[in-house]
Design a protein around this motif. Structure first.
Motif, PDB file in Angstrom:
ATOM      1  N   ASP A  56     -10.888  -2.333   6.230  1.00 15.72           N
ATOM      2  CA  ASP A  56      -9.969  -1.011   6.478  1.00 15.72           C
ATOM      3  C   ASP A  56      -8.790  -0.901   5.772  1.00 15.72           C
ATOM      4  O   ASP A  56      -8.260   0.193   5.283  1.00 15.72           O
ATOM      5  N   THR A  57      -8.058  -1.995   5.708  1.00 19.40           N
ATOM      6  CA  THR A  57      -6.817  -1.932   4.931  1.00 19.40           C
ATOM      7  C   THR A  57      -6.870  -1.721   3.649  1.00 19.40           C
ATOM      8  O   THR A  57      -6.294  -0.833   2.790  1.00 19.40           O
ATOM      9  N   THR A  58      -8.216  -2.521   2.928  1.00 18.22           N
ATOM     10  CA  THR A  58      -8.437  -2.219   1.583  1.00 18.22           C
ATOM     11  C   THR A  58      -8.663  -0.628   1.366  1.00 18.22           C
ATOM     12  O   THR A  58      -8.413  -0.111  -0.043  1.00 18.22           O
ATOM     13  N   ARG A  59      -9.708   0.087   2.192  1.00 17.67           N
ATOM     14  CA  ARG A  59      -9.868   1.357   1.949  1.00 17.67           C
ATOM     15  C   ARG A  59      -8.697   2.214   1.981  1.00 17.67           C
ATOM     16  O   ARG A  59      -8.644   3.108   1.362  1.00 17.67           O
ATOM     17  N   THR A  60      -7.639   1.751   2.761  1.00 16.75           N
ATOM     18  CA  THR A  60      -6.669   2.657   2.854  1.00 16.75           C
ATOM     19  C   THR A  60      -5.783   2.363   1.573  1.00 16.75           C
ATOM     20  O   THR A  60      -5.208   3.436   0.937  1.00 16.75           O
ATOM     21  N   ALA A  61      -5.818   1.281   1.000  1.00 18.86           N
ATOM     22  CA  ALA A  61      -5.141   0.915  -0.482  1.00 18.86           C
ATOM     23  C   ALA A  61      -5.935   1.879  -1.495  1.00 18.86           C
ATOM     24  O   ALA A  61      -5.395   2.591  -2.463  1.00 18.86           O
TER      25      ALA A  61
ATOM     26  N   CYS B 184       3.530  -3.896   4.155  1.00 24.09           N
ATOM     27  CA  CYS B 184       2.795  -3.570   5.270  1.00 24.09           C
ATOM     28  C   CYS B 184       2.146  -4.908   5.707  1.00 24.09           C
ATOM     29  O   CYS B 184       1.725  -5.721   4.952  1.00 24.09           O
TER      30      CYS B 184
ATOM     31  N   ASP C 168      -7.451   4.703  -0.946  1.00 24.51           N
ATOM     32  CA  ASP C 168      -7.135   6.147  -0.819  1.00 24.51           C
ATOM     33  C   ASP C 168      -5.732   6.309  -1.245  1.00 24.51           C
ATOM     34  O   ASP C 168      -5.597   7.394  -1.886  1.00 24.51           O
ATOM     35  N   ALA C 169      -4.831   5.373  -1.166  1.00 22.70           N
ATOM     36  CA  ALA C 169      -3.551   5.654  -1.675  1.00 22.70           C
ATOM     37  C   ALA C 169      -3.785   5.699  -3.138  1.00 22.70           C
ATOM     38  O   ALA C 169      -3.042   6.305  -4.131  1.00 22.70           O
TER      39      ALA C 169
ATOM     40  N   ASN D 106      -1.419  -0.947  -5.764  1.00 15.63           N
ATOM     41  CA  ASN D 106      -1.580  -1.708  -4.378  1.00 15.63           C
ATOM     42  C   ASN D 106      -2.186  -2.929  -4.327  1.00 15.63           C
ATOM     43  O   ASN D 106      -2.678  -3.347  -5.277  1.00 15.63           O
TER      44      ASN D 106
ATOM     45  N   ILE E  88       1.034  -1.030   0.047  1.00 15.57           N
ATOM     46  CA  ILE E  88      -0.155  -0.225   0.132  1.00 15.57           C
ATOM     47  C   ILE E  88       0.943   1.266  -0.189  1.00 15.57           C
ATOM     48  O   ILE E  88       1.869   1.181   0.831  1.00 15.57           O
ATOM     49  N   ASP E  89       0.551   2.110  -0.749  1.00 14.49           N
ATOM     50  CA  ASP E  89       1.296   3.537  -0.883  1.00 14.49           C
ATOM     51  C   ASP E  89       2.654   3.010  -1.067  1.00 14.49           C
ATOM     52  O   ASP E  89       3.670   3.953  -0.633  1.00 14.49           O
TER      53      ASP E  89
END
Length: 476
Positions: free
Chosen positions: A40-45, A14, A47-48, A199, A9-10
């Motif tokens: 939440d991990t997928t949503r962070t990806a 991680c 966002d990146a 990602n 991610i980003d």
């Protein structure tokens, strides 16, 4: 064997929210554990990926082309590592795994050049002093979902055109073969793309698929998987009006005409049918053999099938590995036994391979006297099973070949150019091979029709689904 990876991610590896066991189809023991994403991990990806969209687009086609060439260079330098990972995770022989990684590298080479050729055009307007300008822009964030049977080629077919077009990607590889995609994504770091351009998240449907499909920022999804999953994806994509492209199941007909070169056809066909233990969407499933060649074809097919060596794909002498899991093994055996019960003749194989203390090994199997409505013939078997019937009339066999909801690939062997042309025109399939099975190439559009999917991967057509067309009317 997965410790250096995880979720990507980003621009960095991680940890995930949990650990996912990856099982060997050869030993039936864990190969290791990978980091599994949470929602939440997928949503962070996602966002990146959203942050990467603008800088990736601003690189321009020539900048992205250079990046894709650097990625291909790094992939080639890690070919031995990747080939071994493919074989370890899938069980397929090393030679097949090596060819697959080469095909994946070639996707990045091809689309590096296509990135330089995202052409627009100018059309004269009917308005005095005006003109139309037609340009193409990245569609936006892409959600990519890949299957386990080609864990390198399938991600490459999605990542390479998406990046060439300027689209950031969230890749969800199969949880059964995540390591191959992880090596590929690690190679992508060598390209110098903006952080977040690619990602990777592995994990359950609720943790990966659901957040990607629900996010309105994801403007396109690409799937390689079953028809059932494709149908669900189409329904889910409707909520946010995402573009979809998908390569789904197949049930390829194979026609051997009476003028075919029998030995050449057999040599090519047996090797193709049992490649990857038959777990190939485009492999021939329904064998229509002219009555005048039927017995000789079956005899030659059986002899070649019996010469195949089963075992761990990491052994250079092995020519066929296992099925991917116990469920596949059980399903294949059930289909074969049902065909025999219904009246088909077992010419060879038809059981779990003897001599193995572990592994999902099934004998190369040949069935004759198969009726068109038997499950082994009417549905994709996705295993090492050749179901053979006969025909006498060209129009009849073409009608029988087309009696399927699928339309991915089809094959025919003939010495007649005229018959070849008639056959290509008559068969309802996205791809047709005449005296050849070589359909998968970076420069050629790969895909099917009807229940086998929509869109194309490969060739100039492969980048089109990652682009939006913009029209501007300019008057001075």
């Amino acid at each position: 064997m997965y410790r250096q990876f995880g979720c990507f991610i980003d621009g960095a590896w991680c940890d995930g929210a949990a650990q996912l066991d990856v099982m060997s189809p050869v030993t039936e023991k864990p190969l290791g554990t990978v980091a599994a994403a949470s929602a939440d991990t997928t949503r962070t990806a996602l966002d990146a990926a959203a942050r990467a969209a603008a800088p990736l687009r601003l690189m321009g086609g020539f900048g992205r082309a250079d990046a894709l060439h650097r990625i291909a260079d790094d992939m080639l330098s890690r070919a031995a590592e990747a080939t071994r990972m493919i074989s370890t995770e899938t069980g397929k022989p090393l030679a097949q795994a090596g060819r697959e990684w080469s095909l994946a590298c070639d996707q990045f080479r091809w689309y590096a050049e296509e990135a330089r050729r995202i052409y627009g055009r100018i059309v004269d307007s009917r308005v005095p002093g005006g003109r139309f300008e037609i340009t193409h822009e990245p569609v936006g964030i892409v959600g990519a979902f890949t299957a386990w049977n080609f864990p390198a080629a399938l991600p490459a077919r999605k990542l390479a055109p998406a990046l060439a077009a300027g689209c950031p990607v969230v890749l969800r590889p199969s949880s059964q073969t995540p390591g191959v995609a992880m090596i590929m994504v690690d190679c992508i770091r060598a390209g110098g793309l903006p952080d977040g351009a690619v990602n990777l998240v592995a994990g359950s449907t609720s943790a990966t698929y659901d957040p990607i499909m629900a996010d309105a920022r994801v403007r396109k999804v690409s799937l390689t998987g079953s028809t059932r999953i494709g149908q669900q994806m189409i329904r889910d994509a409707a909520d946010t009006v995402k573009k979809v492209s998908m390569e789904l199941g197949g049930n390829a007909p194979y026609i051997l005409y009476d003028d075919a070169d029998l030995d050449a056809a057999l040599d090519a066909t047996v090797a193709t049918k049992f490649a990857n233990c038959g777990q190939v969407c485009v492999t021939p499933d329904r064998f229509f053999v002219h009555a005048s060649l039927h017995d000789a074809f079956v005899d030659g097919f059986v002899k070649r099938a019996q010469a195949i060596k089963l075992g761990d794909g990491l052994d250079d002498s092995v020519t066929m590995g296992p099925l991917i899991n116990a469920r596949r093994l059980s399903e294949i055996d059930a289909v074969v036994q049902a065909a025999v019960t219904a009246g088909a003749t077992l010419a060879t194989g038809g059981r779990r391979a003897a001599g193995f203390n572990a592994g999902h090994f099934y004998e190369p199997t040949v069935l004759t006297g198969v009726a068109d409505d038997m499950t082994v013939f009417a549905e994709e078997n996705f295993g090492p099973v050749a179901a053979i019937t006969s025909f006498t009339d060209e129009d009849e066999v073409l009608a029988r070949a087309n009696a399927s909801a699928m339309g991915l690939s089809a094959y025919a062997f003939t010495a007649s150019p005229e018959r070849a042309r008639r056959t290509v025109a008559a068969l309802k399939a996205g791809m047709v091979g005449i005296n050849s099975f070589a359909l998968a190439a970076s420069e050629a559009p790969f895909g099917g029709t009807n229940f086998s999917g929509m869109g194309r991967e490969g060739g100039p057509e492969g980048i089109e689904d990652y682009l939006d067309t913009k029209l501007a009317q300019i008057v001075f």
